[in-house]
Scaffold this active site. Structure first.
Site, PDB file in Angstrom:
ATOM      1  N   LYS A 173       0.825  -1.218   0.000  1.00 42.65           N
ATOM      2  CA  LYS A 173       0.000   0.000   0.000  1.00 42.65           C
ATOM      3  C   LYS A 173       0.852   1.257   0.000  1.00 42.65           C
ATOM      4  O   LYS A 173       2.040   1.221   0.314  1.00 42.65           O
ATOM      5  CB  LYS A 173      -1.003  -0.044   1.148  1.00 42.65           C
ATOM      6  CG  LYS A 173      -2.168  -0.979   0.792  1.00 42.65           C
ATOM      7  CD  LYS A 173      -3.315  -0.953   1.746  1.00 42.65           C
ATOM      8  CE  LYS A 173      -4.408  -1.902   1.201  1.00 42.65           C
ATOM      9  NZ  LYS A 173      -5.423  -2.222   2.209  1.00 42.65           N
ATOM     10  N   ARG A 186      -3.084 -10.153   4.567  1.00 42.03           N
ATOM     11  CA  ARG A 186      -3.481 -10.290   3.158  1.00 42.03           C
ATOM     12  C   ARG A 186      -2.350  -9.716   2.316  1.00 42.03           C
ATOM     13  O   ARG A 186      -2.084  -8.519   2.384  1.00 42.03           O
ATOM     14  CB  ARG A 186      -4.788  -9.524   2.951  1.00 42.03           C
ATOM     15  CG  ARG A 186      -5.306  -9.528   1.525  1.00 42.03           C
ATOM     16  CD  ARG A 186      -6.585  -8.686   1.434  1.00 42.03           C
ATOM     17  NE  ARG A 186      -7.092  -8.676   0.076  1.00 42.03           N
ATOM     18  CZ  ARG A 186      -6.628  -7.899  -0.898  1.00 42.03           C
ATOM     19  NH1 ARG A 186      -5.623  -7.069  -0.661  1.00 42.03           N
ATOM     20  NH2 ARG A 186      -7.152  -7.947  -2.104  1.00 42.03           N
TER      21      ARG A 186
END
Ligand code: HH2
Length: 268
Positions: A204, A244
């Site tokens: 991210k 994840r």
């Protein structure tokens, strides 16, 4: 949890696994590399991404979900749509991963409940078009905890099995880098809600900013896997239920390192 984005526009791997055969091969590889769960998604939720009609989403994910479930994999369907979740659970998926926590399509809670599926309830505000504007908090940890608690009550009232409910702080969903770090630093406040946690930090933007060079240019998504695995080691050591990730092998190794340390600590 290995990420399998069957999308043209996901932020780090859009278009790589859009073809069902390629997606299937990649899912099988992630499993061999140590993923316990395969998270199949057919709609990007990155800020500004385009909404995808359910029939298009289903055409992308359903053949992949069906084939991976037939292999014996534990398949998660990453969707905010009840209809997609329902069809994928019928095709053999075992987990509904809903980054909207039931806000985008409240029916999804009934679907998870009816199937007796594990339900991952993510924190978000607004939707992908508006979530950047909604990243305003006086105390991000307290507010995320309050909002997750409220959504948890709604999910349980809809019949989701409390033993199958997993909470996710929703890093990057209506959160800037500082919010993400604060949530990661104070995970015990989320753990106090009494449900296992899933964390999705992989590749991210806040990791790109952390790894920026001297010129201030953020590290590109594929250069963020080392930082992702470092976070996995820390999160696994503190016992979160799952992480994840896009690149499974280094994170699976990190989980094994954390497990060995925990076992050695217990043996003393
Ligand atoms: N993040 C993304 C997608 N799904 N699910 C959970 N539970 N937690 C997350 O943090 C999370 C998630 C976004 O990442 P990605 O799938 O790589 O990108 P995109 O939304 O562009 O497909």
């Amino acid at each position: 949890m290995g990420v399998l984005n069957v999308t043209p526009d996901s932020f780090s791997d859009g278009g790589r696994w859009l073809d069902a055969d390629q997606a299937l091969a990649h899912g099988r590889l992630l499993r061999r590399q140590g993923a316990d769960v395969l998270d199949v998604g057919g709609e990007s939720t990155r800020p500004g991404s385009e909404r995808v009609p359910v029939d298009v989403e289903l055409a992308r994910v359903l053949p992949v979900v069906r084939a991976l479930a037939a292999d014996g994999a534990v398949v998660s369907i990453d969707t905010v749509h009840a209809e997609t979740a329902d069809a994928c659970l019928r095709a053999g998926a075992a987990v509904v991963n809903d980054v909207s926590g039931g806000l985008a399509d409240p029916e999804i809670l009934d679907v998870a409940a009816r199937h007796g599926a594990r339900y991952v309830l993510g924190h978000w505000r607004g939707d992908p078009a508006t979530m950047n504007e909604r990243a305003v908090y006086a105390d991000v940890v307290a507010e995320v905890v309050t909002e997750l608690a409220a959504r948890t009550r709604v999910a349980l009232a809809a019949g989701v099995d409390p033993a199958l409910l997993v909470l996710d702080p929703g890093l990057g969903f209506a959160k800037d880098a500082e919010h993400n770090w604060e949530l990661l630093a104070r995970l015990e406040a989320l753990e106090a809600l009494g449900h296992p946690l899933l964390v999705g930090a992989s590749r991210k933007r806040f990791l790109g900013a952390l790894l920026a060079g001297p010129d201030g240019v953020p590290a590109p998504p594929l250069a963020r896997d080392g930082a992702t695995a470092a976070l996995t080691a820390i999160l696994a050591a503190r016992g979160v239920w799952g992480v994840r990730v896009h690149e499974v092998r280094p994170s699976a190794d990190a989980v094994r390192v954390a497990a060995a340390l925990r076992a050695a600590g217990r043996a003393r």
